[in-house]
Design a protein around this motif. Structure first.
Motif, PDB file in Angstrom:
ATOM      1  N   TRP A   7       0.825  -1.208   0.000  1.00 46.57           N
ATOM      2  CA  TRP A   7       0.000   0.000   0.000  1.00 46.57           C
ATOM      3  C   TRP A   7       0.863   1.263   0.000  1.00 46.57           C
ATOM      4  N   ILE A   8       2.065   1.170   0.539  1.00 45.61           N
ATOM      5  CA  ILE A   8       2.989   2.309   0.497  1.00 45.61           C
ATOM      6  C   ILE A   8       3.412   2.583  -0.942  1.00 45.61           C
ATOM      7  N   ASP A   9       3.638   1.518  -1.712  1.00 42.98           N
ATOM      8  CA  ASP A   9       3.957   1.695  -3.133  1.00 42.98           C
ATOM      9  C   ASP A   9       2.820   2.420  -3.849  1.00 42.98           C
ATOM     10  N   ILE A  45       5.136  12.698   5.052  1.00 44.43           N
ATOM     11  CA  ILE A  45       4.478  11.804   6.008  1.00 44.43           C
ATOM     12  C   ILE A  45       4.885  10.358   5.752  1.00 44.43           C
ATOM     13  N   VAL A  46       4.899   9.940   4.492  1.00 45.62           N
ATOM     14  CA  VAL A  46       5.313   8.573   4.166  1.00 45.62           C
ATOM     15  C   VAL A  46       6.767   8.343   4.564  1.00 45.62           C
ATOM     16  N   SER A  47       7.614   9.335   4.319  1.00 46.96           N
ATOM     17  CA  SER A  47       9.020   9.188   4.681  1.00 46.96           C
ATOM     18  C   SER A  47       9.181   9.048   6.192  1.00 46.96           C
ATOM     19  N   GLY A  48       8.382   9.818   6.955  1.00 47.19           N
ATOM     20  CA  GLY A  48       8.419   9.673   8.404  1.00 47.19           C
ATOM     21  C   GLY A  48       7.914   8.315   8.856  1.00 47.19           C
ATOM     22  N   TYR A  49       6.907   7.805   8.168  1.00 43.42           N
ATOM     23  CA  TYR A  49       6.346   6.487   8.483  1.00 43.42           C
ATOM     24  C   TYR A  49       7.391   5.394   8.275  1.00 43.42           C
ATOM     25  N   PRO A 184       7.097  18.836  10.821  1.00 44.43           N
ATOM     26  CA  PRO A 184       5.946  18.261  11.545  1.00 44.43           C
ATOM     27  C   PRO A 184       5.212  17.186  10.756  1.00 44.43           C
ATOM     28  N   PHE A 185       5.149  17.323   9.430  1.00 48.52           N
ATOM     29  CA  PHE A 185       4.531  16.272   8.615  1.00 48.52           C
ATOM     30  C   PHE A 185       5.314  14.966   8.748  1.00 48.52           C
ATOM     31  N   PHE A 186       6.632  15.092   8.715  1.00 47.81           N
ATOM     32  CA  PHE A 186       7.498  13.921   8.851  1.00 47.81           C
ATOM     33  C   PHE A 186       7.236  13.220  10.181  1.00 47.81           C
ATOM     34  N   TYR A 187       7.145  13.991  11.262  1.00 46.95           N
ATOM     35  CA  TYR A 187       6.905  13.399  12.577  1.00 46.95           C
ATOM     36  C   TYR A 187       5.490  12.846  12.702  1.00 46.95           C
ATOM     37  N   ALA A 188       4.545  13.418  11.961  1.00 42.26           N
ATOM     38  CA  ALA A 188       3.188  12.855  11.956  1.00 42.26           C
ATOM     39  C   ALA A 188       3.215  11.432  11.414  1.00 42.26           C
ATOM     40  N   GLY A 189       4.001  11.209  10.350  1.00 44.37           N
ATOM     41  CA  GLY A 189       4.154   9.860   9.813  1.00 44.37           C
ATOM     42  C   GLY A 189       4.841   8.933  10.792  1.00 44.37           C
ATOM     43  N   ALA A 190       5.865   9.447  11.483  1.00 39.93           N
ATOM     44  CA  ALA A 190       6.586   8.629  12.460  1.00 39.93           C
ATOM     45  C   ALA A 190       5.679   8.241  13.627  1.00 39.93           C
ATOM     46  N   VAL A 191       4.833   9.168  14.075  1.00 43.33           N
ATOM     47  CA  VAL A 191       3.906   8.891  15.172  1.00 43.33           C
ATOM     48  C   VAL A 191       2.872   7.844  14.741  1.00 43.33           C
ATOM     49  N   ALA A 192       2.373   7.987  13.500  1.00 42.20           N
ATOM     50  CA  ALA A 192       1.401   7.006  12.991  1.00 42.20           C
ATOM     51  C   ALA A 192       1.997   5.602  12.976  1.00 42.20           C
ATOM     52  N   LYS A 193       3.270   5.508  12.631  1.00 43.87           N
ATOM     53  CA  LYS A 193       3.950   4.208  12.617  1.00 43.87           C
ATOM     54  C   LYS A 193       4.172   3.674  14.030  1.00 43.87           C
ATOM     55  N   ARG A 194       4.622   4.548  14.894  1.00 39.57           N
ATOM     56  CA  ARG A 194       4.980   4.130  16.263  1.00 39.57           C
ATOM     57  C   ARG A 194       3.782   3.584  17.012  1.00 39.57           C
ATOM     58  N   TYR A 195       2.623   4.227  16.859  1.00 32.53           N
ATOM     59  CA  TYR A 195       1.433   3.829  17.620  1.00 32.53           C
ATOM     60  C   TYR A 195       0.472   2.958  16.811  1.00 32.53           C
ATOM     61  N   GLY A 196       0.906   2.540  15.623  1.00 34.98           N
ATOM     62  CA  GLY A 196       0.094   1.615  14.836  1.00 34.98           C
ATOM     63  C   GLY A 196      -1.260   2.161  14.431  1.00 34.98           C
ATOM     64  N   LEU A 197      -1.336   3.484  14.173  1.00 28.00           N
ATOM     65  CA  LEU A 197      -2.623   4.098  13.863  1.00 28.00           C
ATOM     66  C   LEU A 197      -3.211   3.550  12.564  1.00 28.00           C
ATOM     67  N   LEU A 198      -2.365   3.352  11.574  1.00 27.10           N
ATOM     68  CA  LEU A 198      -2.861   2.849  10.297  1.00 27.10           C
ATOM     69  C   LEU A 198      -3.187   1.362  10.379  1.00 27.10           C
ATOM     70  N   GLU A 199      -2.451   0.636  11.199  1.00 24.61           N
ATOM     71  CA  GLU A 199      -2.724  -0.794  11.350  1.00 24.61           C
ATOM     72  C   GLU A 199      -4.126  -1.029  11.903  1.00 24.61           C
ATOM     73  N   GLY A 248      -2.988  19.016   4.968  1.00 25.89           N
ATOM     74  CA  GLY A 248      -1.957  18.079   4.541  1.00 25.89           C
ATOM     75  C   GLY A 248      -2.134  16.702   5.148  1.00 25.89           C
ATOM     76  N   ILE A 249      -2.451  16.657   6.439  1.00 29.40           N
ATOM     77  CA  ILE A 249      -2.605  15.368   7.114  1.00 29.40           C
ATOM     78  C   ILE A 249      -3.905  14.685   6.695  1.00 29.40           C
ATOM     79  N   SER A 250      -5.005  15.449   6.600  1.00 25.08           N
ATOM     80  CA  SER A 250      -6.288  14.839   6.223  1.00 25.08           C
ATOM     81  C   SER A 250      -6.272  14.359   4.773  1.00 25.08           C
ATOM     82  N   GLY A 251      -5.664  15.137   3.870  1.00 24.14           N
ATOM     83  CA  GLY A 251      -5.566  14.708   2.479  1.00 24.14           C
ATOM     84  C   GLY A 251      -4.729  13.455   2.334  1.00 24.14           C
ATOM     85  N   THR A 252      -3.623  13.389   3.064  1.00 26.60           N
ATOM     86  CA  THR A 252      -2.780  12.192   3.045  1.00 26.60           C
ATOM     87  C   THR A 252      -3.525  11.005   3.622  1.00 26.60           C
ATOM     88  N   SER A 253      -4.280  11.237   4.686  1.00 30.13           N
ATOM     89  CA  SER A 253      -5.078  10.162   5.287  1.00 30.13           C
ATOM     90  C   SER A 253      -6.084   9.602   4.290  1.00 30.13           C
TER      91      SER A 253
END
Length: 359
Positions: A7-9, A45-49, A184-199, A248-253
């Protein structure tokens, strides 16, 4: 070893096509405003993820050098190519290819911002993304050893610097100001990864995914509606900063929801486009020029008003698909022979393992 996330691709492929559509000339259209609201935040955001901090030892220098090879070296390679290509185009079209042009162009390449200044010319403006991503990753790698409150403080300080630069009409070289705005966008992706928000949404079924898409799209609409004008990380144009981050975050979401729904669809083309986002980012402006001239030739045959059909959203979509398809085989070649041009720093990007953004 982590398995490549399909899905990242999809997200990177859709993102780079949105970049092409935005640069096609959609900036003054309503859908162009929506595209600009999140197409570059998506990449940060993807790069942070996907970001993996350097080990907590003395390897930070190696981490920086790796990012120099994967981002700064391609920046100068594509930058020099752009100067020569622009001079050739100017030669055949009757434009400027004088010594002054080359001096301003190379000065612009060294300055490293994605726009012209009084004394410099940037022939390939999307290249700003590479040094900006370099600074984002280097800053993030350095801060990885510190707690969250330090990272928040650095982000806040960076945004204050951006506001002051914007107020007084100043800029930082090598797109460092853009990096501070994108951090901040980069860290938003990192936070989403760390806490498994997308999972949580990936495993929650289609209904939950549709609900998240609907909410994200609605928030994006409100952000664009109330944040008048185009937002642009390159020139640090944000209008209302809170609405810029919200959009930026909502559009990416919303894009992520679509890509997660496509997760079961695997395609060699999408994988190649994902691997080649750096190359596409660096060359698509010339693809747009070629396609636009082709459209003009067709419009000339059609007669008065013939170009109207080509200044539209469908034409932008077709153009994005043509350019990505046209670069498919160069990307496949570079994956095997010249991975540096894909920002891979000599690593093979195909197969199992974690996919990454340019750099």
């Amino acid at each position: 070893m982590k398995v490549r996330e399909n899905w990242i691709d999809w997200a990177k492929s859709i993102g780079i096509m949105l970049v092409i559509m935005g640069h096609y000339g959609m900036g003054d259209k309503i859908y162009g405003t929506f595209i600009y609201a999140f197409h570059m935040p998506l990449f940060f955001i993807v790069s942070g993820y996907l970001f993996t901090p350097p080990p907590q030892d003395n390897s930070y220098k190696q981490f920086v050098l790796k990012n120099v090879r994967s981002l700064i070296v391609p920046y100068f390679i594509f930058g020099i190519f752009s100067v020569l290509a622009s001079a050739a185009l100017n030669f055949f079209s009757g434009g400027d290819y004088s010594v002054s042009f080359f001096m301003k162009s190379f000065a612009g390449l060294v300055l490293g911002v994605g726009y012209d200044t009084e004394y410099t010319v940037m022939n390939n403006m999307p290249l700003w993304f590479l040094p900006a991503m370099f600074f984002v990753r280097v800053i993030s790698g350095f801060l990885s050893r510190y707690k969250s409150r330090v990272k928040i403080a650095v982000c806040a300080a960076g945004l204050i610097i951006v506001v002051l630069l914007h107020r007084y009409g100043l800029f930082l070289p090598f797109s460092a100001g853009s990096a501070l705005l994108a951090l901040p966008f980069f860290y938003a992706g990192a936070v989403a990864k760390r806490y498994g928000l997308l999972e949580n949404f990936r495993n929650g079924g289609m209904l939950r995914l549709v609900a998240l898409f609907a909410v994200s799209a609605f928030v994006l609409y409100l952000s664009v509606y109330f944040n008048t004008g185009i937002t642009d990380i390159n020139s640090c144009k944000y209008n209302n900063m809170l609405l810029m981050f919200t959009g930026g975050i909502s559009g990416t979401s919303a894009v992520f929801c679509v890509c997660i729904a496509f997760d079961g669809i695997r395609s060699k083309f999408i994988t190649a486009v994902s691997d080649g986002t750096l190359m596409i980012m660096s060359l698509h402006v010339y693809g747009i020029t070629v396609v636009w001239n082709f459209y003009k030739m067709i419009a000339g045959i059609a007669g008065p008003g013939g170009m109207d059909a080509f200044v539209s959203l469908p034409a932008a979509v077709v153009t994005a698909m043509m350019i990505t398809a046209g670069l498919y085989y160069p990307i496949v070649f570079c994956r095997k022979r010249l991975p540096l041009l894909l920002g891979k720093a000599g690593k093979k990007p195909v197969g199992k393992g974690k996919t990454s953004l340019p750099g």
